[in-house]
Design an enzyme around this catalytic site. Structure first.
Site, mmCIF file in Angstrom:
data_model
loop_
_atom_site.group_PDB
_atom_site.id
_atom_site.type_symbol
_atom_site.label_atom_id
_atom_site.label_comp_id
_atom_site.label_asym_id
_atom_site.label_seq_id
_atom_site.Cartn_x
_atom_site.Cartn_y
_atom_site.Cartn_z
ATOM 1 N N HIS A 34 -118.866 19.598 24.759
ATOM 2 C CA HIS A 34 -118.933 21.018 24.437
ATOM 3 C C HIS A 34 -120.314 21.454 23.969
ATOM 4 C CE1 HIS A 34 -117.429 24.936 23.638
ATOM 5 N NE2 HIS A 34 -117.584 24.857 22.341
ATOM 6 N N SER A 89 -120.016 28.899 23.457
ATOM 7 C CA SER A 89 -118.614 28.754 23.082
ATOM 8 C C SER A 89 -118.018 30.137 22.798
ATOM 9 C CB SER A 89 -118.497 27.814 21.875
ATOM 10 O OG SER A 89 -117.169 27.483 21.620
#
Length: 728
Positions: free
Chosen positions: A701, A585
């Site tokens: 994610h 991320s």
């Protein structure tokens, strides 16, 4: 920067952004694009899916599925709830038990919802996203289920006694929904209904008061925020006793670090027959706006309002330091007469990470040079302070209330202690007993999941380019040979005020610390060294540690990370050929900058679910919401500094980049898979060798919808890095 400190008018000059030859890869589910992904996946797995990969993946899966893990629980009423995944139940079980049973070595669980059975029945790969139990009677729950592991989830009402979804109950289609119980038949919900209901960041911007049996379209909008804000968030403080006031809360998230909060007492919108009003005008008249600077975080606890500023807040009566904590009486807040009383002030070494209320106490979880510390404040004795003892060095100790609404457990707490080499323990204790110090009882202990014999934990400090001392933890062999030949993995994050702290990770232990060289290229028997860097951009030293590396100062976190790499090399722990770094991320953006700005320091880069194209990040998935962190690339003045840390645009015509693996997930609706796709495609088109790419279809994610997927993707990352550093 606070809103009132910003320029009166924003720059109007548009940035001259570079051409992008890989825009076609931004069609996430296009047939040609998925074919490209499958081709890349096949090449990567052909290269790295070998016996060692299977060994790592198998060991990780065994650890993640182990029945000996601690089943962490949440108390609601007389039951203790847990969500559990194992090899038999890969999607997971939502279950509950009693206190007497939980204390035993083999609790008897009542299964409420079997996600594997539900997924098979409904032909949807449901992924657990949580549940919200109704406080009035603990009979109903709102269950959140993601269809693919992404941030969007469907909300369905569930009967805990009948163990079934409620026929005709609340059922909200999959979206990035936020909601809260108001009473037994009303919820406050922020969700997607049409294009006008979302912000530019793809989050809800309207809050509706939804009654049982009512359609979303018919539910009145009781609050909304501008489209260019991040989101509207909703919540409630509903308590089972009649002595406290129930409240609804609405937050206008202007950006990630600025917001305004409003609240109303439900009594003010309750009719004589006990029903709640859903009239927008009634809500508007009853809402109380908390009049503080937008960078002051606001919270509630009964009739106390809590304030934690991101920058120093000079109120009319008091100065509250950035990262401090202050309180005020809720009646004064309603009257607009806020006189904050400071109950915690940070110093240069100590920061407030979180806090927990029991009925009569407030417990502050602090970090002192990234070392855990627990401070107890007595609410009934002018916040008199004491310290919970027994917090070991290089460990993290977390504390939370058991159930402050139940008189029998009102001041009881759970305590979890964990360290890099110490498996977690769960203890139970009570504050305010007659003894001089609170006593705790160990309830559960997790077994060791990897061999830590002969390993030790050290904390060191590197010096960054501007002289700032950057702490980092080093986990490696006792008596480590300092000749630069130790395969070393450098981990970090450096963003959004996220603190990286000590913790027991079977994934790191099995995937890296348990590996040892065979002697083919490096000396035989060298075990993996794991390093965790506490760079700026994180929250280890409070909000100023974060804000000092935002926007135009973003390069500081990359200078910090490279300083830790250089310190490891200078100390002889490792060398560029034996040093890898990994991140996901925002951490993917971090290691992307290590790849492009400091390639000479590393022998491998593992870049997961990353941000990389900083020219278009605001137009991809939820990227618009991060402008406060990174800046706006469409504004020329911002692009001037953003382009200095945009890995996609920092690639040069050179061949000496270290081997790199980009890994992501098709269903990631937060960052999205396209940035990793485009970076890999550009590097490969430039003829750069050892550029690998893998994209899983599910997992969102985290790229981890279940334990099998977690084991697979992490094994791929570790297998790639170990091969790059050791040749094995």
């Amino acid at each position: 920067m606070r809103e009132e400190d910003s320029p009166a008018t924003a720059p109007t000059t548009s940035a001259d952004l570079p051409e992008d030859e890989n825009l076609w890869l931004e069609d996430i589910y296009g047939e040609e694009q998925i074919a490209w992904v499958k081709n890349q996946n096949a090449k990567t797995l052909e290269r790295f899916h070998d016996d060692l990969f299977d060994s790592i993946s198998g060991d990780l899966r065994t650890a993640l599925d182990s029945d000996d893990r601690i089943p962490m629980v949440t108390k609601r009423g007389d039951h203790f709830y847990n969500f559990w995944r194992d090899q038999t139940n890969p999607k997971g079980l939502w279950r509950r038990t009693t206190w007497d049973s939980y204390r035993t070595s083999a609790p008897e669980w009542e299964v409420l919802l079997d996600l594997d059975a539900l997924a098979a029945e409904e032909d949807t790969a449901w992924v657990w996203s949580g549940a919200m139990v109704r406080r009035s009677d603990n009979r109903r729950a709102l269950v959140l289920l993601s269809p693919d592991g992404g941030d969007s989830h469907r909300v369905r009402e569930f009967d805990l006694n009948d163990r079934t979804f409620v026929d005709g109950g609340f059922d909200i289609p999959a979206a990035k929904t936020r909601l809260a119980w108001l009473d037994d038949d009303t919820v406050l919900v922020a969700t997607e209904t049409d294009a006008d209901s979302l912000t530019t960041s793809s989050y809800p911007r309207q809050a509706r008061a939804l009654r049982r049996g009512q359609s979303l379209d018919d539910a009145p909008i009781v609050a909304e925020v501008p489209r260019d804000h991040v989101a509207i968030f909703v919540g409630s403080d509903i308590r089972p006793d009649a002595e406290t006031t129930d409240r609804a809360v609405i937050v206008d998230a202007i950006d990630f670090f600025n917001s305004t909060m409003s609240f109303l007492d439900l009594d003010d919108i309750t009719a004589a027959d006990g029903s709640l009003s859903t009239e927008p005008a009634k809500w508007a008249d009853s809402l109380n706006w908390v009049d503080v600077p937008t960078d002051v975080e606001v919270g509630f606890e009964r009739d106390l309002v809590l304030f934690r500023p991101q920058s120093t807040w000079k109120s009319a009566t008091t100065e509250v330091a950035a990262g401090g904590l202050a309180i005020a009486d809720i009646d004064a807040v309603k009257a607009g007469e806020i006189t904050p009383h400071v109950i915690f002030t940070p110093d240069a070494h100590t920061s407030l990470q979180s806090f927990t209320f029991t009925r009569d106490y407030l417990v502050l979880e602090l970090l002192a040079d990234v070392q855990s510390k627990l401070t107890v404040l007595d609410l009934g004795n002018d916040f008199a302070e004491s310290t919970l003892p027994g917090v070991p060095a290089n460990h993290m100790v977390g504390l939370r209330a058991v159930d402050k609404f139940d008189p029998a457990t009102a001041n009881d707490f759970w305590m979890v202690s964990t360290g890099f080499l110490t498996a977690s323990t769960l203890s139970y204790g009570t504050l305010g007993t007659d003894s001089a110090e609170p006593t705790t009882e160990v309830i559960k202990s997790a077994p060791a999941m990897f061999d830590a014999e002969g390993l030790s934990v050290q904390q060191h400090f590197a010096t960054s380019a501007d002289g700032t001392k950057i702490p980092y933890f080093q986990i490696g062999a006792e008596g480590l040979v300092l000749d630069g030949d130790n395969p070393t993995l450098l981990d970090g994050y450096g963003g959004f005020e996220v603190s990286r702290t000590p913790g027991y990770s079977p994934v790191v232990g099995i995937g890296w610390l348990s590996r040892s060289t065979t002697g083919s290229t490096l000396p035989e028997g060298r075990r993996g060294v794991y390093v965790l860097a506490n760079i700026r951009g994180g929250g280890e030293y409070g909000p100023e540690w974060h804000t000092s590396a935002m926007r135009e100062n973003r390069m500081r976190c990359y200078e910090d990370h490279s300083a830790v790499a250089r310190d490891l090399i200078a100390r002889g722990v490792t060398s560029p050929k034996t040093l890898a770094c990994a991140g996901g991320s925002n951490g993917g953006l971090l290691v992307g900058n290590m790849l492009t700005q400091y390639p000479e320091l590393f022998g491998a880069i593992s870049c997961g679910v990353p941000l990389l194209d900083m020219a278009r990040y605001t137009k991809l998935s939820a990227g618009y919401s991060w402008k406060a962190e990174y800046g706006d690339p469409d504004v020329a003045e911002d692009w001037a500094f953003i382009k200095e840390f945009s890995p996609y645009h920092l690639l040069e015509d050179r061949q000496d980049y270290p081997p790199v693996l980009f890994w992501t997930a098709t269903s990631d609706d937060r960052v999205g898979p396209v940035q990793a796709r485009k970076m890999a495609a550009r590097m490969q088109a430039q003829g750069i060798e050892n550029v690998w790419f893998f994209e899983d279809t599910e997992g969102g994610h985290s790229a981890a919808s279940d334990n099998e997927q977690t084991a697979f993707t992490r094994a791929l990352s570790y297998r790639f890095m170990w091969n790059a550093l050791t040749g094995e």
